[in-house]
Design an enzyme around this catalytic site. Structure first.
Site, mmCIF file in Angstrom:
data_model
loop_
_atom_site.group_PDB
_atom_site.id
_atom_site.type_symbol
_atom_site.label_atom_id
_atom_site.label_comp_id
_atom_site.label_asym_id
_atom_site.label_seq_id
_atom_site.Cartn_x
_atom_site.Cartn_y
_atom_site.Cartn_z
ATOM 1 N N ALA A 33 9.263 -2.178 -2.367
ATOM 2 C CA ALA A 33 9.170 -0.972 -1.528
ATOM 3 C C ALA A 33 9.656 -1.258 -0.109
ATOM 4 O O ALA A 33 10.419 -0.475 0.465
ATOM 5 C CB ALA A 33 7.730 -0.462 -1.489
ATOM 6 N N GLU B 10 6.679 -9.789 6.448
ATOM 7 C CA GLU B 10 6.129 -10.147 5.131
ATOM 8 C C GLU B 10 5.155 -11.306 5.301
ATOM 9 O O GLU B 10 5.498 -12.313 5.909
ATOM 10 C CB GLU B 10 7.270 -10.516 4.175
ATOM 11 C CG GLU B 10 6.859 -11.235 2.905
ATOM 12 C CD GLU B 10 5.830 -10.478 2.051
ATOM 13 O OE1 GLU B 10 6.032 -9.283 1.795
ATOM 14 O OE2 GLU B 10 4.811 -11.106 1.662
ATOM 15 N N ARG C 249 12.336 -8.930 -11.900
ATOM 16 C CA ARG C 249 11.909 -8.435 -10.581
ATOM 17 C C ARG C 249 12.553 -9.233 -9.449
ATOM 18 O O ARG C 249 12.922 -8.674 -8.419
ATOM 19 C CB ARG C 249 10.386 -8.556 -10.434
ATOM 20 C CG ARG C 249 9.594 -7.742 -11.403
ATOM 21 C CD ARG C 249 8.134 -8.159 -11.325
ATOM 22 N NE ARG C 249 7.628 -7.906 -9.996
ATOM 23 C CZ ARG C 249 7.082 -6.772 -9.623
ATOM 24 N NH1 ARG C 249 6.963 -5.790 -10.494
ATOM 25 N NH2 ARG C 249 6.652 -6.589 -8.405
ATOM 26 N N TYR D 292 11.756 -6.518 -23.462
ATOM 27 C CA TYR D 292 13.134 -6.106 -23.173
ATOM 28 C C TYR D 292 13.882 -7.253 -22.515
ATOM 29 O O TYR D 292 13.276 -8.186 -21.972
ATOM 30 C CB TYR D 292 13.161 -4.843 -22.297
ATOM 31 C CG TYR D 292 12.287 -4.867 -21.071
ATOM 32 C CD1 TYR D 292 12.686 -5.501 -19.908
ATOM 33 C CD2 TYR D 292 11.045 -4.239 -21.076
ATOM 34 C CE1 TYR D 292 11.885 -5.504 -18.778
ATOM 35 C CE2 TYR D 292 10.229 -4.242 -19.954
ATOM 36 C CZ TYR D 292 10.656 -4.875 -18.808
ATOM 37 O OH TYR D 292 9.857 -4.888 -17.695
ATOM 38 N N ASP E 262 3.433 1.052 -3.809
ATOM 39 C CA ASP E 262 2.065 0.921 -4.317
ATOM 40 C C ASP E 262 1.013 1.158 -3.243
ATOM 41 O O ASP E 262 -0.132 1.495 -3.562
ATOM 42 C CB ASP E 262 1.855 -0.481 -4.918
ATOM 43 C CG ASP E 262 2.424 -0.599 -6.333
ATOM 44 O OD1 ASP E 262 3.095 0.361 -6.778
ATOM 45 O OD2 ASP E 262 2.211 -1.633 -6.987
HETATM 46 C C1 LIG Z 1 2.830 -5.199 -15.884
HETATM 47 C C2 LIG Z 1 3.623 -4.336 -14.958
HETATM 48 C C3 LIG Z 1 4.844 -3.837 -15.365
HETATM 49 C C4 LIG Z 1 5.580 -3.011 -14.517
HETATM 50 N N1 LIG Z 1 6.747 -2.493 -14.970
HETATM 51 C C5 LIG Z 1 7.450 -1.673 -14.165
HETATM 52 C C6 LIG Z 1 8.675 -1.111 -14.632
HETATM 53 O O1 LIG Z 1 9.110 -1.367 -15.759
HETATM 54 N N2 LIG Z 1 9.371 -0.299 -13.793
HETATM 55 C C7 LIG Z 1 8.917 -0.002 -12.525
HETATM 56 O O2 LIG Z 1 9.596 0.735 -11.798
HETATM 57 N N3 LIG Z 1 7.759 -0.512 -12.069
HETATM 58 C C8 LIG Z 1 7.013 -1.334 -12.850
HETATM 59 N N4 LIG Z 1 5.849 -1.855 -12.398
HETATM 60 C C9 LIG Z 1 5.358 -1.476 -11.045
HETATM 61 C C10 LIG Z 1 5.999 -2.254 -9.935
HETATM 62 O O3 LIG Z 1 5.933 -3.623 -10.218
HETATM 63 C C11 LIG Z 1 5.298 -1.956 -8.609
HETATM 64 O O4 LIG Z 1 5.100 -0.572 -8.476
HETATM 65 C C12 LIG Z 1 6.137 -2.425 -7.429
HETATM 66 O O5 LIG Z 1 6.408 -3.800 -7.532
HETATM 67 C C13 LIG Z 1 5.402 -2.159 -6.114
HETATM 68 O O6 LIG Z 1 6.148 -2.693 -5.054
HETATM 69 P P1 LIG Z 1 5.551 -2.663 -3.582
HETATM 70 O O7 LIG Z 1 6.609 -3.281 -2.730
HETATM 71 O O8 LIG Z 1 5.027 -1.322 -3.243
HETATM 72 O O9 LIG Z 1 4.279 -3.604 -3.641
HETATM 73 P P2 LIG Z 1 4.218 -5.204 -3.771
HETATM 74 O O10 LIG Z 1 5.215 -5.680 -4.737
HETATM 75 O O11 LIG Z 1 2.791 -5.515 -3.999
HETATM 76 O O12 LIG Z 1 4.662 -5.721 -2.331
HETATM 77 C C14 LIG Z 1 3.820 -5.660 -1.216
HETATM 78 C C15 LIG Z 1 4.258 -6.746 -0.257
HETATM 79 O O13 LIG Z 1 3.527 -6.632 0.955
HETATM 80 C C16 LIG Z 1 3.114 -7.907 1.375
HETATM 81 N N5 LIG Z 1 1.932 -7.712 2.209
HETATM 82 C C17 LIG Z 1 0.688 -7.336 1.850
HETATM 83 N N6 LIG Z 1 -0.118 -7.242 2.914
HETATM 84 C C18 LIG Z 1 0.636 -7.563 3.998
HETATM 85 C C19 LIG Z 1 0.372 -7.632 5.386
HETATM 86 N N7 LIG Z 1 -0.828 -7.357 5.896
HETATM 87 N N8 LIG Z 1 1.376 -7.994 6.228
HETATM 88 C C20 LIG Z 1 2.619 -8.289 5.744
HETATM 89 N N9 LIG Z 1 2.922 -8.244 4.415
HETATM 90 C C21 LIG Z 1 1.942 -7.870 3.570
HETATM 91 C C22 LIG Z 1 2.842 -8.658 0.074
HETATM 92 O O14 LIG Z 1 2.883 -10.066 0.267
HETATM 93 C C23 LIG Z 1 3.984 -8.153 -0.805
HETATM 94 O O15 LIG Z 1 5.149 -8.932 -0.664
HETATM 95 C C24 LIG Z 1 5.089 -2.692 -13.223
HETATM 96 C C25 LIG Z 1 3.876 -3.216 -12.798
HETATM 97 C C26 LIG Z 1 3.143 -4.021 -13.654
HETATM 98 C C27 LIG Z 1 1.837 -4.549 -13.190
#
Ligand SMILES: Cc1cc2nc3c(=O)[nH]c(=O)nc-3n(C[C@H](O)[C@H](O)[C@H](O)COP(=O)(O)OP(=O)(O)OC[C@H]3O[C@@H](n4cnc5c(N)ncnc54)[C@H](O)[C@@H]3O)c2cc1C
Length: 400
Positions: A7, A26, A99, A210, A303
């Protein structure tokens, strides 16, 4: 930008493409993603294409030709969704990708576009005022203050900034656990290799596999409803782990129990995998309003805003859609316009994200159905096939 996951990298790339300077903080010492795959529907690859990432995607993704829904016990293919049709129907491909590869191509594009990235930088607080927002960041052990026109919380399901902004507490353990493994296709006997998406639906559990890394590896995930031991369910640290590993014997016993009655090919595939990692799935109810997406000069994406069960395979996809919408709203905006533009972003996004969150829950109920509901599901799939599996409102979504 707080958080440099999918994200955060997507939003910073998109904001930079819209003419803004973006800085990503990060907390991890290095920018990386844990090893597992994601599926990306045409609603998402369409955006990646628009960002000029088609060639990069071509090099690392796999392009499965179909998604097969199977019975876990008999192995029968109940229905197939042809995925090669996605380009013709929706104007962009359906891909499966590791990923780390998705994260890597976003990171590279962001760095190339001029995004500044800082690792070992923990965002502790945001101070919002009518004219600016200031982030308190612990960088390499030293407290720093950074001021900008907008802050974006992309800090994941446990988002500290969400807790500060919305005060709505911590996410809940959903009772679902993902067990995942990565296996080289070459190491598998020919009948277990696959270049398509396979979903085996059982009782309160299913397995999805997959290809990733251009088809070289198979990503295998078992999603099971179960109970963590009470002490684990209440142990925040255990729940926050994305890469937990139990003893091989304990993991295999849990998998065996979740997949009891599995057909021989599936049992063989599970037996061929090793180094299982566990992922307790935590979440929140579906979004209830635009206020959960943005307030003042701060927006929540990915998320942090809308964690979802992975049963529609769209969590990362919605994070990328959030990023595209953010860029659309920020284009040609001045610093003074930011609060209003973030409101427009929130209004444009929250209902779609809520719909996807709710549909993911429903898909889980369908995938894990038992008794008469299961019989009905199987009959429906046999009769209606792809029509039941296609999701035009999801894959056909377009803005811009
Ligand atoms: C089993 C499984 C299968 C999935 N399959 C799919 C799929 O097929 N297709 C799909 O689209 N999605 C899929 N998803 C969902 C997807 O993985 C997540 O929705 C996505 O990775 C979320 O990304 P994000 O960047 O929001 O959160 P995250 O990946 O959690 O990234 C958050 C980042 O913020 C950092 N952070 C946290 N707190 C702080 C702070 N205070 N200061 C600085 N940095 C911080 C963390 O270290 C991390 O790097 C799946 C999820 C799971 C569990």
């Amino acid at each position: 930008m707080a958080g440099g996951g999918i994200a955060g990298m997507a939003a910073s790339l998109a904001a930079t493409r819209a003419g803004w300077h973006a800085t990503v903080f990060e907390r991890a010492p290095v920018f990386s993603e844990v090893g597992a795959g994601v599926q990306l529907g045409p609603n998402v690859t369409r955006i990646l294409q628009a960002w000029g990432l088609s060639d990069a995607l071509q090099q690392v993704a796999a392009f499965p030709s179909g998604l097969h829904a199977r019975s876990l016990t008999t192995g029968e293919v109940l229905a197939t969704l042809p995925l090669t049709d996605a380009v013709q129907t929706y104007g962009a491909p359906y891909v499966t990708i590791h990923r780390a590869d998705l994260h890597g191509l976003l990171l590279q594009a962001a760095a190339h576009a001029g995004v500044q990235v800082h690792s070992d930088a923990v965002v502790q607080r945001a101070h919002l005022s009518p004219d600016a927002v200031q982030l308190e960041v612990m960088q390499h052990g030293q407290l720093q203050h950074h001021t900008g026109a907008a802050a974006v919380a992309a800090d994941g399901v446990w988002s500290p900034l969400r807790q500060q902004l919305l005060g709505d507490g911590l996410p809940n353990f959903t009772g679902h656990i993902a067990y995942r493994a990565l296996v080289a296709q070459q190491a598998l006997p020919a009948h277990l290799r696959s270049h398509d998406v396979q979903v085996w639906m059982g009782s309160q559990a299913h397995v999805v596999c997959y290809p990733v890394r251009g088809g070289e590896y198979l990503n295998v995930v078992c999603l099971a409803e179960g109970r963590l031991l009470d002490d684990e369910a209440h142990n925040l640290q255990a729940l926050q782990t994305w890469n937990a590993q139990k003893s091989e014997a304990q993991t295999l016993a849990e998998l065996h129990h979740a997949l009891r009655g599995a057909c021989a090919p599936l049992a063989d595939l599970m037996a061929a995998c090793s180094d299982w990692r566990l992922w307790p799935l935590c979440g929140r109810p579906a979004m209830q309003g635009a206020h959960q997406h943005a307030q003042g000069r701060m927006a929540l994406v990915g998320d942090a805003a809308h964690p979802m069960l992975p049963y529609l395979a769209q969590g990362a996809g919605m994070a990328i859609e959030d990023a595209a919408e953010l860029a659309l709203q920020l284009r040609q905006a001045t610093a003074a316009d930011v609060p209003q533009r973030l409101q427009q972003f929130a209004q444009a996004r929250w209902q779609r994200n809520a719909r996807v969150q709710a549909r993911a829950v429903r898909n889980g109920q369908i995938f894990h159905a038992t008794g008469p509901m299961r019989v009905g599901r199987d009959m429906g799939l046999r009769l209606m096939g792809a029509k039941l599996m296609d999701v035009p409102w999801l894959y056909g979504y377009q803005r811009s």
